[in-house]
Design an enzyme around this catalytic site. Structure first.
Site, mmCIF file in Angstrom:
data_model
loop_
_atom_site.group_PDB
_atom_site.id
_atom_site.type_symbol
_atom_site.label_atom_id
_atom_site.label_comp_id
_atom_site.label_asym_id
_atom_site.label_seq_id
_atom_site.Cartn_x
_atom_site.Cartn_y
_atom_site.Cartn_z
ATOM 1 N N LYS A 205 17.935 -20.244 10.524
ATOM 2 C CA LYS A 205 19.008 -20.599 11.462
ATOM 3 C C LYS A 205 18.859 -22.073 11.799
ATOM 4 O O LYS A 205 17.780 -22.526 12.202
ATOM 5 C CB LYS A 205 18.923 -19.758 12.739
ATOM 6 C CG LYS A 205 19.909 -20.232 13.798
ATOM 7 C CD LYS A 205 20.194 -19.208 14.855
ATOM 8 C CE LYS A 205 19.188 -19.202 15.954
ATOM 9 N NZ LYS A 205 19.706 -18.488 17.146
HETATM 10 C C1 R5P Z 1 17.735 -20.465 21.083
HETATM 11 O O1 R5P Z 1 16.621 -20.681 21.420
HETATM 12 C C2 R5P Z 1 18.127 -19.138 20.806
HETATM 13 O O2 R5P Z 1 17.456 -18.723 19.658
HETATM 14 C C3 R5P Z 1 19.600 -18.883 20.631
HETATM 15 O O3 R5P Z 1 19.691 -17.619 20.082
HETATM 16 C C4 R5P Z 1 20.313 -19.839 19.730
HETATM 17 O O4 R5P Z 1 20.275 -21.111 20.267
HETATM 18 C C5 R5P Z 1 21.751 -19.410 19.432
HETATM 19 O O5 R5P Z 1 22.499 -19.377 20.551
HETATM 20 P P1 R5P Z 1 23.621 -20.447 20.859
HETATM 21 O O6 R5P Z 1 24.735 -20.155 19.866
HETATM 22 O O7 R5P Z 1 24.023 -20.179 22.248
HETATM 23 O O8 R5P Z 1 23.050 -21.805 20.628
#
Ligand code: R5P
Length: 306
Positions: A205
């Site tokens: 990711k």
């Molecule tokens: C971050 O530390 C987390 O893993 C979140 O799951 C990630 O940032 C994704 O969430 P968002 O789309 O709100 O950034």
């Protein structure tokens, strides 16, 4: 008459000796040589028909506490489940707020030990593989702070998850975690994604960036999904998702841009149309506006007919 019986059974058999046994590859980048259990779990997270996924991230509370939009996960998350392919959260969120009847796969947040009050990169692995399996996790995940103050520790956490997961066929999502001092450009994100892949993670990711996101994806030999990041106007978030998919990402792992949208279910459905149907951003925003405030028409009994 055992001999006669055996002969007649032999006649009924057909071994299709002229048909070669196929050794197909696998639909996910860099995953052809994984074993059956890994592939089966990845096939729950990524749709084998198009190789893509919409993951709903709501693990923010593990570092941020009661994050806006998910102050009550028991109220905010269940209505979104029909619209996404996969859930990404902590075991605490699962056991308190997510109905165990769901068939959606879970990517389990397994790193722990830091909060926004202190140094974020100083994490440990807080969930054993045994507990991840008890939660029926389809994959496990941790933050990777490449270039951060606790770079080595966070990469050791990743290696630990990969080593343990490899024993039981559980894939690992390596999250590119960008500290305050690091720039989210293609050079950095490409470096981090490559390190994460080379240490054995099964998917990455990261964040969308421009220019050069296509090179981030090309240099990362595992499937790449993007986080959403801070809340954007809905049209901009849909455009970002479109550009990421267009440049090689195979999905999103999105949180705030879904659950903080004016209509989170409509936003999840619009993101889904971008990811799985390649809907262009303007059409996706139109779809979002059409669905806003209405049942989405998905036909899922937990959603439209519920
Ligand atoms: C971050 O530390 C987390 O893993 C979140 O799951 C990630 O940032 C994704 O969430 P968002 O789309 O709100 O950034």
């Amino acid at each position: 008459m055992p001999d006669a019986q055996a002969k007649s059974e032999d006649k009924a058999k057909d071994f299709f000796v002229d048909v070669p046994f196929e050794t197909p590859g696998f639909f996910l980048k860099g995953s052809a040589h994984l074993d059956w259990g890994m592939k089966n779990r990845l096939s729950r997270i990524f749709n084998p028909k198009d190789g893509r996924t919409v993951m709903l991230a709501f693990d923010h509370g593990y570092i941020m506490g009661p994050t806006s939009g998910i102050e009550r996960m028991d109220l905010a998350i269940p209505p979104l489940i029909p619209h996404v392919d996969c859930l990404m959260c902590t075991r605490g969120a699962l056991k308190t707020c997510i109905p165990p009847e769901t068939s959606k796969p879970v990517v389990l947040r397994s790193s722990a030990g830091a909060t926004v009050l202190k140094e974020l990169s100083n994490e440990v692995i807080g969930v054993t593989l045994e507990d991840a399996l008890r939660f029926n996790a389809a994959a496990v995940t941790c933050q990777c702070y490449v270039g951060g103050p606790f770079e080595k520790e966070s990469l050791a956490n990743l290696c630990h998850l990969v080593n343990e997961g490899n024993r039981y066929g559980v894939p690992t999502l390596g999250v590119t975690a960008v500290g305050r001092e690091l720039v989210r450009d293609a050079r950095y994100l490409g470096l981090a994604g490559r390190v994460i892949a080379e240490l054995g993670a099964h998917f990455n990711k990261t964040y969308y960036c421009e220019p050069g996101f296509d090179e981030v994806v090309a240099g990362t030999p595992i499937p790449v999904v993007i986080a959403g990041g801070k809340k954007l106007p809905e049209a901009d978030a849909l455009a970002m998702a479109y550009k990421a998919i267009d440049q090689g990402a195979v999905g999103v792992d999105m949180g705030r841009n879904i659950f903080l949208a004016e209509d989170p279910a409509a936003m999840a459905a619009a993101i889904r149309a971008v990811v799985h149907d390649n809907l262009k951003p303007d059409k996706a925003f139109q779809l979002y506006n059409d669905l806003k405030g209405k049942a989405c028409g998905c036909g899922d009994s937990d959603c439209c007919q519920g």
